[in-house]
Design a protein around this motif. Sequence first.
Motif, PDB file in Angstrom:
ATOM      1  N   SER A  79       0.834  -1.214   0.000  1.00 32.65           N
ATOM      2  CA  SER A  79       0.000   0.000   0.000  1.00 32.65           C
ATOM      3  C   SER A  79       0.861   1.253   0.000  1.00 32.65           C
ATOM      4  O   SER A  79       0.593   2.210  -0.732  1.00 32.65           O
ATOM      5  CB  SER A  79      -0.922  -0.006   1.228  1.00 32.65           C
ATOM      6  OG  SER A  79      -1.786  -1.113   1.204  1.00 32.65           O
ATOM      7  N   ILE A  80       1.907   1.236   0.807  1.00 29.85           N
ATOM      8  CA  ILE A  80       2.801   2.388   0.903  1.00 29.85           C
ATOM      9  C   ILE A  80       3.558   2.606  -0.397  1.00 29.85           C
ATOM     10  O   ILE A  80       3.708   3.744  -0.870  1.00 29.85           O
ATOM     11  CB  ILE A  80       3.772   2.200   2.086  1.00 29.85           C
ATOM     12  CG1 ILE A  80       3.006   2.310   3.413  1.00 29.85           C
ATOM     13  CG2 ILE A  80       4.898   3.230   2.043  1.00 29.85           C
ATOM     14  CD1 ILE A  80       3.819   1.970   4.631  1.00 29.85           C
ATOM     15  N   ILE A  82       2.626   1.741  -3.436  1.00 31.85           N
ATOM     16  CA  ILE A  82       1.705   2.253  -4.447  1.00 31.85           C
ATOM     17  C   ILE A  82       1.487   3.758  -4.242  1.00 31.85           C
ATOM     18  O   ILE A  82       1.451   4.534  -5.198  1.00 31.85           O
ATOM     19  CB  ILE A  82       0.368   1.476  -4.386  1.00 31.85           C
ATOM     20  CG1 ILE A  82       0.586   0.063  -4.926  1.00 31.85           C
ATOM     21  CG2 ILE A  82      -0.720   2.188  -5.187  1.00 31.85           C
ATOM     22  CD1 ILE A  82      -0.625  -0.839  -4.822  1.00 31.85           C
ATOM     23  N   ALA A  83       1.374   4.178  -2.996  1.00 28.82           N
ATOM     24  CA  ALA A  83       1.224   5.611  -2.706  1.00 28.82           C
ATOM     25  C   ALA A  83       2.481   6.376  -3.095  1.00 28.82           C
ATOM     26  O   ALA A  83       2.404   7.465  -3.671  1.00 28.82           O
ATOM     27  CB  ALA A  83       0.918   5.802  -1.218  1.00 28.82           C
ATOM     28  N   LEU A  89      -5.647   5.459  -5.931  1.00 32.60           N
ATOM     29  CA  LEU A  89      -6.297   4.435  -5.112  1.00 32.60           C
ATOM     30  C   LEU A  89      -6.926   3.331  -5.958  1.00 32.60           C
ATOM     31  O   LEU A  89      -6.895   2.156  -5.546  1.00 32.60           O
ATOM     32  CB  LEU A  89      -7.357   5.090  -4.219  1.00 32.60           C
ATOM     33  CG  LEU A  89      -8.130   4.172  -3.273  1.00 32.60           C
ATOM     34  CD1 LEU A  89      -7.177   3.421  -2.340  1.00 32.60           C
ATOM     35  CD2 LEU A  89      -9.155   4.963  -2.478  1.00 32.60           C
ATOM     36  N   LEU A  92      -4.650   0.264  -6.242  1.00 34.43           N
ATOM     37  CA  LEU A  92      -4.636  -0.625  -5.080  1.00 34.43           C
ATOM     38  C   LEU A  92      -5.885  -1.501  -5.047  1.00 34.43           C
ATOM     39  O   LEU A  92      -5.805  -2.715  -4.793  1.00 34.43           O
ATOM     40  CB  LEU A  92      -4.542   0.210  -3.801  1.00 34.43           C
ATOM     41  CG  LEU A  92      -4.600  -0.563  -2.474  1.00 34.43           C
ATOM     42  CD1 LEU A  92      -3.434  -1.527  -2.355  1.00 34.43           C
ATOM     43  CD2 LEU A  92      -4.611   0.406  -1.287  1.00 34.43           C
ATOM     44  N   SER A 142      -5.817  -1.728   4.089  1.00 36.97           N
ATOM     45  CA  SER A 142      -4.857  -1.276   3.073  1.00 36.97           C
ATOM     46  C   SER A 142      -5.180   0.132   2.599  1.00 36.97           C
ATOM     47  O   SER A 142      -4.283   0.966   2.416  1.00 36.97           O
ATOM     48  CB  SER A 142      -4.856  -2.246   1.883  1.00 36.97           C
ATOM     49  OG  SER A 142      -4.330  -3.492   2.246  1.00 36.97           O
ATOM     50  N   TYR A 146      -2.842   3.377   2.800  1.00 34.77           N
ATOM     51  CA  TYR A 146      -2.533   4.096   1.559  1.00 34.77           C
ATOM     52  C   TYR A 146      -2.851   5.584   1.718  1.00 34.77           C
ATOM     53  O   TYR A 146      -2.045   6.452   1.380  1.00 34.77           O
ATOM     54  CB  TYR A 146      -3.334   3.494   0.412  1.00 34.77           C
ATOM     55  CG  TYR A 146      -3.327   4.316  -0.862  1.00 34.77           C
ATOM     56  CD1 TYR A 146      -2.343   4.125  -1.828  1.00 34.77           C
ATOM     57  CD2 TYR A 146      -4.308   5.273  -1.097  1.00 34.77           C
ATOM     58  CE1 TYR A 146      -2.336   4.885  -2.991  1.00 34.77           C
ATOM     59  CE2 TYR A 146      -4.310   6.033  -2.249  1.00 34.77           C
ATOM     60  CZ  TYR A 146      -3.322   5.838  -3.198  1.00 34.77           C
ATOM     61  OH  TYR A 146      -3.309   6.589  -4.339  1.00 34.77           O
ATOM     62  N   GLN A 147      -4.025   5.892   2.242  1.00 31.61           N
ATOM     63  CA  GLN A 147      -4.442   7.291   2.374  1.00 31.61           C
ATOM     64  C   GLN A 147      -3.568   8.044   3.373  1.00 31.61           C
ATOM     65  O   GLN A 147      -3.262   9.225   3.172  1.00 31.61           O
ATOM     66  CB  GLN A 147      -5.911   7.353   2.777  1.00 31.61           C
ATOM     67  CG  GLN A 147      -6.849   6.892   1.662  1.00 31.61           C
ATOM     68  CD  GLN A 147      -8.293   6.829   2.088  1.00 31.61           C
ATOM     69  OE1 GLN A 147      -8.599   6.564   3.243  1.00 31.61           O
ATOM     70  NE2 GLN A 147      -9.207   7.049   1.147  1.00 31.61           N
ATOM     71  N   GLU A 149      -0.422   7.460   3.908  1.00 29.76           N
ATOM     72  CA  GLU A 149       0.856   7.709   3.237  1.00 29.76           C
ATOM     73  C   GLU A 149       0.729   8.819   2.193  1.00 29.76           C
ATOM     74  O   GLU A 149       1.616   9.664   2.058  1.00 29.76           O
ATOM     75  CB  GLU A 149       1.356   6.422   2.573  1.00 29.76           C
ATOM     76  CG  GLU A 149       2.711   6.543   1.890  1.00 29.76           C
ATOM     77  CD  GLU A 149       3.855   6.822   2.846  1.00 29.76           C
ATOM     78  OE1 GLU A 149       4.958   7.161   2.372  1.00 29.76           O
ATOM     79  OE2 GLU A 149       3.654   6.699   4.086  1.00 29.76           O
TER      80      GLU A 149
END
Length: 398
Positions: A79-80, A82-83, A89, A92, A142, A146-147, A149
């Motif tokens: 997740s991190i 991808i950010a 989003l 992910l 996740s 993600y958000q 990060e």
Amino acid sequence: MTEIADWLEMFVADQQSPTALEDWVSTTVDAIIAGVDLPADIRPVLVAAVEEHWLAFLGGVTVDADGATELVPAAGDLSIQIARHHLGLPVLLKVYQSAQEASWDFAVDVVGHAPQDLDHESLLVWFWTKANRWFATSVELSVALYQDEVERIRRRGDARRYELVVDVLDGKSVGSTELSAELGGHPIAGVTQVAVIAHAMDADSIERLEPALVRLASSIPGARLAVVRPGGRELWGWLALSTAPSTAAQWDSRGVDPAQIRFAIGEAAEGIEGFVRSHRDARAAQRVALSPRRHIALTVYEDVAALTLLTGDPDAAGRFARAVLRGLAAPELDELRGTVRYVLTTADSADQVATSLGIHKNTVRYRIQQAERLLGHPIRERAGDLVLALDYFDAFLG
């Protein structure tokens, strides 16, 4: 007759073997890669996340639980990453969707090869219900990571951008290319810059600043907007233009409530020097824009340039305004002062002035005569000082 519990124990033991685990991970990762466009350096993290997810799921197959209670470490790393690659989003979510589809195909195949004396339909429903709960919880955890990060990256980027722009405004040696890169490719060299400072009049209006600034910028054809977030109640913007707006009327601030948001706009100027100068002009115009007596959403520097010169020394400016206005400075004479200012700043005839003000032309003449008695001289004598004094009085003293 084979018991489901016995079969599940054998299934878990079989899937935890190195060969079966490798097959599962390889098949699932390939399905995800086929469905999602991911950078090559994310693949090792994806492989680890798929393996950890599967092992953790298998560890709970024979346990009566609703789903994942915490995110496996590698999935958090995914997740991190991808950010940090600035992927949206939906990327992910598509990863999990592709994995879920691969899991369904796998579950159908496994149940199809289960012993015939097992209830295949019930087994498939049980299996998939447990898997869906796992996916739902994992996706939720996740997305939250993600958000978090993305927000951390945004704050860090905003801070870096703000620090560089402050260096530029302070006169430190920063090249146009470096500034342009930090502003996301915003044109600097050889391009006209117009600075805008947006200010929220109350804390509840802060979140409306950026949408309002974007709408304002979109009213100028061909403008490219760069935004800097200094924090607090302000937002800074710069518009790169091929042709600067020639009048304040070209800026469309309709729908902006001046009780919530005020804009101050600097004079257009070219290049990195213009970038700095226009912001300073906007800052000067803001001193007028935020006047308690002013109820206008948009203040353009060119319209208040002379007035901004007085704002540096309020005591001296107040004495100047009252000395020039004399009796015309009485608090109850707003209407009279407005008529004098209108007459001094228009080329219209007396009839046209009367029509614009909605009064008879004789009323206009009477008001001018009354004002001249209070001033002690004709209104066109020292007309420049008189207009400036009227503007300062209206903005700060009335």
